[in-house]
Design a protein around this motif. Structure first.
Motif, PDB file in Angstrom:
ATOM      1  N   ARG A 219       1.562   5.329   0.540  1.00 11.64           N
ATOM      2  CA  ARG A 219       1.094   6.219   1.605  1.00 11.64           C
ATOM      3  C   ARG A 219      -0.151   6.988   1.144  1.00 11.64           C
ATOM      4  O   ARG A 219      -1.101   7.122   1.883  1.00 11.64           O
ATOM      5  CB  ARG A 219       2.212   7.175   2.037  1.00 11.64           C
ATOM      6  N   THR A 220      -0.094   7.472  -0.086  1.00 12.50           N
ATOM      7  CA  THR A 220      -1.316   8.073  -0.627  1.00 12.50           C
ATOM      8  C   THR A 220      -1.788   7.228  -1.811  1.00 12.50           C
ATOM      9  O   THR A 220      -0.989   6.839  -2.662  1.00 12.50           O
ATOM     10  CB  THR A 220      -1.066   9.516  -1.125  1.00 12.50           C
ATOM     11  N   LEU A 221      -3.056   6.958  -1.833  1.00 12.26           N
ATOM     12  CA  LEU A 221      -3.602   6.127  -2.903  1.00 12.26           C
ATOM     13  C   LEU A 221      -3.690   6.946  -4.185  1.00 12.26           C
ATOM     14  O   LEU A 221      -3.994   8.136  -4.160  1.00 12.26           O
ATOM     15  CB  LEU A 221      -4.995   5.635  -2.519  1.00 12.26           C
ATOM     16  N   ASN A 222      -3.430   6.312  -5.309  1.00 10.27           N
ATOM     17  CA  ASN A 222      -3.559   7.006  -6.588  1.00 10.27           C
ATOM     18  C   ASN A 222      -5.038   7.171  -6.954  1.00 10.27           C
ATOM     19  O   ASN A 222      -5.927   6.687  -6.244  1.00 10.27           O
ATOM     20  CB  ASN A 222      -2.790   6.253  -7.687  1.00 10.27           C
ATOM     21  N   SER A 223      -5.297   7.834  -8.069  1.00 11.00           N
ATOM     22  CA  SER A 223      -6.691   8.177  -8.378  1.00 11.00           C
ATOM     23  C   SER A 223      -7.528   6.933  -8.690  1.00 11.00           C
ATOM     24  O   SER A 223      -8.715   6.886  -8.374  1.00 11.00           O
ATOM     25  CB  SER A 223      -6.744   9.171  -9.536  1.00 11.00           C
TER      26      SER A 223
ATOM     27  N   LYS B  36       0.827  -1.195   0.000  1.00 12.71           N
ATOM     28  CA  LYS B  36       0.000   0.000   0.000  1.00 12.71           C
ATOM     29  C   LYS B  36       0.870   1.257   0.000  1.00 12.71           C
ATOM     30  O   LYS B  36       1.795   1.366   0.803  1.00 12.71           O
ATOM     31  CB  LYS B  36      -0.895  -0.019   1.237  1.00 12.71           C
TER      32      LYS B  36
ATOM     33  N   SER C 221      -8.300   5.372  -5.226  1.00  9.24           N
ATOM     34  CA  SER C 221      -9.196   6.266  -4.473  1.00  9.24           C
ATOM     35  C   SER C 221     -10.612   6.139  -5.011  1.00  9.24           C
ATOM     36  O   SER C 221     -11.587   6.121  -4.256  1.00  9.24           O
ATOM     37  CB  SER C 221      -8.781   7.724  -4.618  1.00  9.24           C
TER      38      SER C 221
END
Ligand SMILES: *Cc1c(COP(=O)(O)O)cnc(C)c1O
Length: 297
Positions: A94-98, A92, A101
């Motif tokens: 840290r920030t999910l891609n579009s 995973k 998301s």
């Protein structure tokens, strides 16, 4: 859901094609729906039916972090009243891609499986047992929707075309769409699968599973030799895609369709096709993945 099926067919007109005496048509599965576009609905349709017939209310499937398949599944499942679970290749971020998301927005539950385990035994992994403990029983769709029901749905693509043609071209991921198309072609036409990566052994094996070599020998899978692998892009590709869009008002994604047309135009340039050949290309969609690239195409 409002789906534009049968999808329309556009003819590509250009002086290049006229000079080469090639007729080129695009079957616009990219216009089937603004979210579940391309081949993804074709592959999900009978899987949903099967899941429903067997009494499942949850559907689980697999894909990479930019997966058009998980993206489409999350939305279609929500629309059809199923819960959905995505098993994502890799750890995973840290920030999910579009893409991911968007899956979450559609209430898809996401689980991550490291690349090695994913490659080795995603279909038979402790993670699936753990997921079942949390979420109960689920109907499993393999990666890319590549099973009997996916192939069945893709068999409907060719049936929607009412004129004769010599070649049918399609982008290859798992080979599911290719299998469906090859199964429904008559012996007069040849199938060309354009893989956006250099190694195609697995895809050929999968196609052979669905298309017995006794009945079907009118197909070839062409590996990409220009762009260095799945998801790899360069300036030539972007330039080509921009020009193609300007000339024909058809958008192409960088993963599948851009590479397909790039390689197809090269074949036409090199007189691979006999004069007067009639070619159909399936536009299998994929435009959602563009968001992750931040390209202004
Ligand atoms: C998923 C996808 C493919 C690959 O289809 P397979 O049936 O897995 O071979 C091809 N083109 C686009 C645009 C896709 O999104």
């Amino acid at each position: 859901m409002n789906l534009n099926i049968p999808s329309i067919i556009s003819k590509i007109n250009s002086s290049f094609l006229e000079e080469k005496e090639i007729e080129l048509f695009v079957k616009r599965d990219d216009l089937i729906h603004n979210i579940i576009s391309g081949n993804k609905w074709r592959k999900l349709k009978y899987n949903f039916q099967e899941a429903s017939n067997r009494g499942f209310s949850t559907i689980l499937s697999f894909g990479g972090a930019y997966s058009n398949h998980l993206h489409a599944l999350s939305y279609a499942a929500k629309m059809m009243g199923f819960r959905s679970i995505g098993v994502v290749r890799g750890n995973k971020a840290r920030t999910l891609n579009s893409t991911l998301s968007y899956c979450l927005e559609n209430n898809m539950k996401l689980f991550f499986l490291d690349r090695l385990s994913y490659q080795k035994n995603k279909y038979n992994n402790q993670l699936l047992i753990d997921i079942q403990k949390i979420h109960g029983d689920f109907y499993t769709i393999p990666e890319g929707g590549n099973n009997d029901f996916g192939v069945l749905g893709c068999q409907e693509i060719v049936k929607e075309i009412s004129f004769d043609f010599d070649y049918f071209c399609c982008a290859v991921g798992t080979g599911c769409t290719s299998s469906g198309i090859i199964r429904s072609l008559n012996n007069q036409s040849h199938f060309l699968g354009f893989a956006p990566f250099p190694k195609v052994a697995e895809q050929k094996k999968s196609i052979l599973k669905y298309c017995s070599s006794v009945l079907h020998h009118n197909w070839s899978i062409l590996p990409d030799k220009h762009f260095g692998g799945y998801g790899k892009i360069n300036g030539n590709l972007i330039k080509f895609i921009r020009q193609f869009n300007r000339d024909n008002s058809i958008k192409l994604d960088v993963i599948y369709m851009g590479k397909l047309f790039y390689n197809l135009y090269e074949l036409i340039q090199n007189d691979f096709f006999e004069k007067k050949s009639r070619i159909i290309v399936l536009h299998s969609g994929g435009l959602q993945g563009l968001n992750g690239f931040n390209l202004n195409l």
